[in-house]
Write an enzyme that holds these catalytic residues in place. Structure first.
Site, PDB file in Angstrom:
ATOM      1  N   TYR A   1       0.860  -1.441  -0.063  1.00  0.00           N
ATOM      2  CA  TYR A   1       0.084   0.123  -0.007  1.00  0.00           C
ATOM      3  C   TYR A   1       0.950   1.325  -0.146  1.00  0.00           C
ATOM      4  O   TYR A   1       1.797   1.199   0.300  1.00  0.00           O
ATOM      5  CB  TYR A   1      -0.883  -0.095   1.114  1.00  0.00           C
ATOM      6  CG  TYR A   1      -0.362   0.414   2.449  1.00  0.00           C
ATOM      7  CD1 TYR A   1       0.462  -0.628   3.168  1.00  0.00           C
ATOM      8  CD2 TYR A   1      -0.418   1.699   3.190  1.00  0.00           C
ATOM      9  CE1 TYR A   1       1.137  -0.396   4.332  1.00  0.00           C
ATOM     10  CE2 TYR A   1       0.178   1.742   4.280  1.00  0.00           C
ATOM     11  CZ  TYR A   1       0.777   0.844   4.992  1.00  0.00           C
ATOM     12  OH  TYR A   1       1.365   1.282   6.057  1.00  0.00           O
TER      13      TYR A   1
ATOM     14  N   LYS B   1       6.381  -2.034   2.125  1.00  0.00           N
ATOM     15  CA  LYS B   1       5.015  -1.672   2.686  1.00  0.00           C
ATOM     16  C   LYS B   1       4.132  -2.401   2.504  1.00  0.00           C
ATOM     17  O   LYS B   1       3.135  -2.151   1.675  1.00  0.00           O
ATOM     18  CB  LYS B   1       5.041   0.042   2.028  1.00  0.00           C
ATOM     19  CG  LYS B   1       4.044   0.859   3.033  1.00  0.00           C
ATOM     20  CD  LYS B   1       4.434   2.397   2.668  1.00  0.00           C
ATOM     21  CE  LYS B   1       3.256   3.390   3.242  1.00  0.00           C
ATOM     22  NZ  LYS B   1       3.333   3.112   4.491  1.00  0.00           N
TER      23      LYS B   1
ATOM     24  N   GLU C   1      11.803   2.922  14.837  1.00  0.00           N
ATOM     25  CA  GLU C   1      10.873   4.105  13.992  1.00  0.00           C
ATOM     26  C   GLU C   1       9.524   3.820  14.671  1.00  0.00           C
ATOM     27  O   GLU C   1       9.663   2.920  15.580  1.00  0.00           O
ATOM     28  CB  GLU C   1      10.621   3.836  12.442  1.00  0.00           C
ATOM     29  CG  GLU C   1      10.073   2.211  12.180  1.00  0.00           C
ATOM     30  CD  GLU C   1       9.737   2.170  10.782  1.00  0.00           C
ATOM     31  OE1 GLU C   1       9.749   3.274   9.931  1.00  0.00           O
ATOM     32  OE2 GLU C   1       9.586   0.712  10.444  1.00  0.00           O
TER      33      GLU C   1
ATOM     34  N   LEU D   1      10.945   1.582   7.235  1.00  0.00           N
ATOM     35  CA  LEU D   1      10.422   1.872   5.969  1.00  0.00           C
ATOM     36  C   LEU D   1      11.226   3.159   5.540  1.00  0.00           C
ATOM     37  O   LEU D   1      11.219   4.089   6.280  1.00  0.00           O
ATOM     38  CB  LEU D   1       9.031   2.328   6.292  1.00  0.00           C
ATOM     39  CG  LEU D   1       8.251   2.427   4.752  1.00  0.00           C
ATOM     40  CD1 LEU D   1       7.939   1.105   4.062  1.00  0.00           C
ATOM     41  CD2 LEU D   1       6.967   3.522   4.924  1.00  0.00           C
TER      42      LEU D   1
END
Ligand code: PMP
Length: 281
Positions: free
Chosen positions: A33, A146, A179, A203
């Site tokens: 996505y 992702k 993260e 990411l």
């Protein structure tokens, strides 16, 4: 303003858009996505998001999808909905096939998008800052792709909310800061912006890269390197970056106040610069 969906080439109201129950995204989390924001009637950094989408699909050996077609569908959806400030979600799954682990030989990728209005971050958070907790990173080893496999992220976010915090930052069991649940993490230490390097464990955020570019233009040194939870607690500033997170100042991490507990100058400056760039296209 209508909230619309795009479903394999057709645009329709969100509530009318459905996918078959044997979609591999639904049964295996076998889908990737992107989330794109618009400012002042223009989508921000579409090319970067589509390039990352392609990278995710390539990494998972998805059936070929024409990026041109996705781009055209995206524009059509955005123009028909007519929002100034919107969030556009794109999801592509490997396709529909009888449930079986191996990749189906001849499936056709399913392309779905939705568009909705996007709320601004409340002023109070920008002025007073937010708090985060840390949790051991219990996600898989390819967080650079992702995918929709977001259960650990959802669990961590909920845990943060239950603890009265805004979000959670994932940390390894050796104390390396990775993260947020839907954002990248930065610290400012001695005037240097420090963030985790690009590895399979985080990411490659579009906003992370914009912030690094802005820092370069403003003569703020950036170090993409591993940093520890002790450095996080002792930082002059902490902030999260992301498409919806923008530049979010963090003033407390676990039971530690960051510096004097107020939103720092770097976070303010980078937030303003990001907004300026976004608003001007
Ligand atoms: N890390 C994770 C885990 C995310 O889900 C996101 C949001 N897409 C980010 C970082 C930030 O990426 P971006 O700046 O491209 O939105």
């Amino acid at each position: 303003m209508p909230e619309l969906a795009y479903l394999n080439g057709k645009i329709l109201p969100i509530e009318e858009a459905t996918v078959p129950i044997e979609d591999r995204g639904y049964q295996f989390g076998d889908a990737v996505y992107e989330f794109i924001a618009s400012y002042s009637g223009r989508m921000f950094r579409v090319n970067e998001h589509l390039a990352r989408l392609q990278r995710s699909m390539d990494a998972l050996e998805f059936p070929k999808v024409s990026l041109k077609e996705i781009e055209a569908g995206l524009s059509e959806l955005f123009n028909q909905a007519g929002f100034d400030r919107a969030g556009i979600y794109i999801q592509i799954s490997r396709g529909v096939a009888p449930r079986n682990h191996p990749f189906p030989a001849d499936s056709k990728a399913q392309v779905v998008m939705t568009i909705r209005g996007l709320n601004e971050i409340p002023d109070e958070i920008l002025e007073k800052g937010a708090t985060v907790i840390t949790l051991k990173d219990f996600r898989w080893g390819r967080c650079d792709i992702k995918t929709v496999q977001l259960l650990p992220n959802a669990m961590a976010k909920q845990k943060a909310l239950d603890a009265g915090a805004y979000d959670c930052i994932f940390v390894t069991d050796r104390g390396i800061v990775r993260e947020g649940t839907s954002s990248n993490a930065f610290i400012i230490s001695g005037g240097v912006a420090v963030t985790h390097p690009l590895t399979p464990n985080i990411l490659p955020g579009v906003t992370r890269s914009i912030i690094i570019d802005i820092c370069a233009r403003k003569d703020i040194a950036v170090e993409e390197r591993f940093y520890s939870i002790d450095e996080l607690y002792a930082a002059d500033e902490v902030f999260l970056t992301g498409t919806t997170t923008e530049v979010m100042p963090i003033v407390r991490v676990d039971s530690y106040q960051i510096a004097d507990g107020r939103v720092g100058q770097y976070a303010k400056l980078l937030y303003r610069a990001l907004r300026q760039e976004a608003e001007s296209g």
